[in-house]
Design an enzyme around this catalytic site. Sequence first.
Site, mmCIF file in Angstrom:
data_model
loop_
_atom_site.group_PDB
_atom_site.id
_atom_site.type_symbol
_atom_site.label_atom_id
_atom_site.label_comp_id
_atom_site.label_asym_id
_atom_site.label_seq_id
_atom_site.Cartn_x
_atom_site.Cartn_y
_atom_site.Cartn_z
ATOM 1 C CB SER A 1 43.074 38.126 38.016
ATOM 2 O OG SER A 1 44.051 38.243 36.862
ATOM 3 C CG HIS B 1 47.503 35.693 39.436
ATOM 4 N ND1 HIS B 1 47.262 37.364 39.777
ATOM 5 C CD2 HIS B 1 46.642 35.659 38.515
ATOM 6 C CE1 HIS B 1 46.329 37.526 39.167
ATOM 7 N NE2 HIS B 1 45.937 36.615 38.443
ATOM 8 C CG ASP C 1 49.975 38.145 41.401
ATOM 9 O OD1 ASP C 1 50.417 37.656 40.225
ATOM 10 O OD2 ASP C 1 48.932 38.513 41.984
#
Length: 280
Positions: free
Chosen positions: A99, A260, A231
């Site tokens: 991320s 995610h 996600d």
Amino acid sequence: MSSGFIKTEDGTEIFYKDWGRKDAQPIHFHHGWPLSADDWDNQMLFFLANGYRVVAHDRRGHGRSTQVDTGNTMDQYAADASAVVEHLDLRNAIHIGHSTGGGEVARYVARYGQPQGRVAKAVLISSVPPLMLKTEENPGGTPIEVFDGFRKALAANRAQFYIDVASGPFYGFNRPGAKISQGIIDNWWRQGMMGGALAHYEGIKAFSETDQTDDLKAITVPTLILQGEDDQVVPYKDASVLQHKLIKGSTLKLYPGYPHGAFTIHADVINPDMLAFIKG
């Protein structure tokens, strides 16, 4: 030492872990927002058992690092990561980022790691580049109102916001039939609340509005790109698919139905995939 702190040029103390034989190939992990190096516990144990030296640090304002009111930008995140690498003198390293940590890896590799000849390979997992924010040039991005909502929720009641993120979209626990782990939710919340509210607030701008197109184009080391197709935080068509197009010679692997935070709840699948890439 197996853990400690380094002090950056502006006096910020960055916490790091460093496990394993110092002559083994290093793998450096970069965590997501608003978490800490602890988010990589599973991967650090896995790769340590496979003979690697494993390193992870807490981003400034996160975890055990200083809760500073300056430098909460992707530029500074990458500079801090470089400071850890140089302090530990990591060479021939694999850098793995999730991320926001994937954005940190991209900027670090492009600006520091490659020019210094310290990077062997990179892995981007559910990562934010090239740009999360919806603009005229990036019509598939996420509208600014979504990030404004994050900031409003964080400022109003950060503790509740972090419970809602972890128990909802981050791990896909809001999907019908999801196998929910209260321990994972609690651990996400614990990591988030260790960090500073200001750094987390300003970090939203850093991860959503930093255009990293040039970083991706500059990467020449072998790069593995991983993301779940479900996600709900970073839409894969505006992230991993574009990363693959921009990073020459990269490898893209998409996981149907994965969320995610897939590397946590599907570590049994993703860890071996990363190991195969690193060994290949």
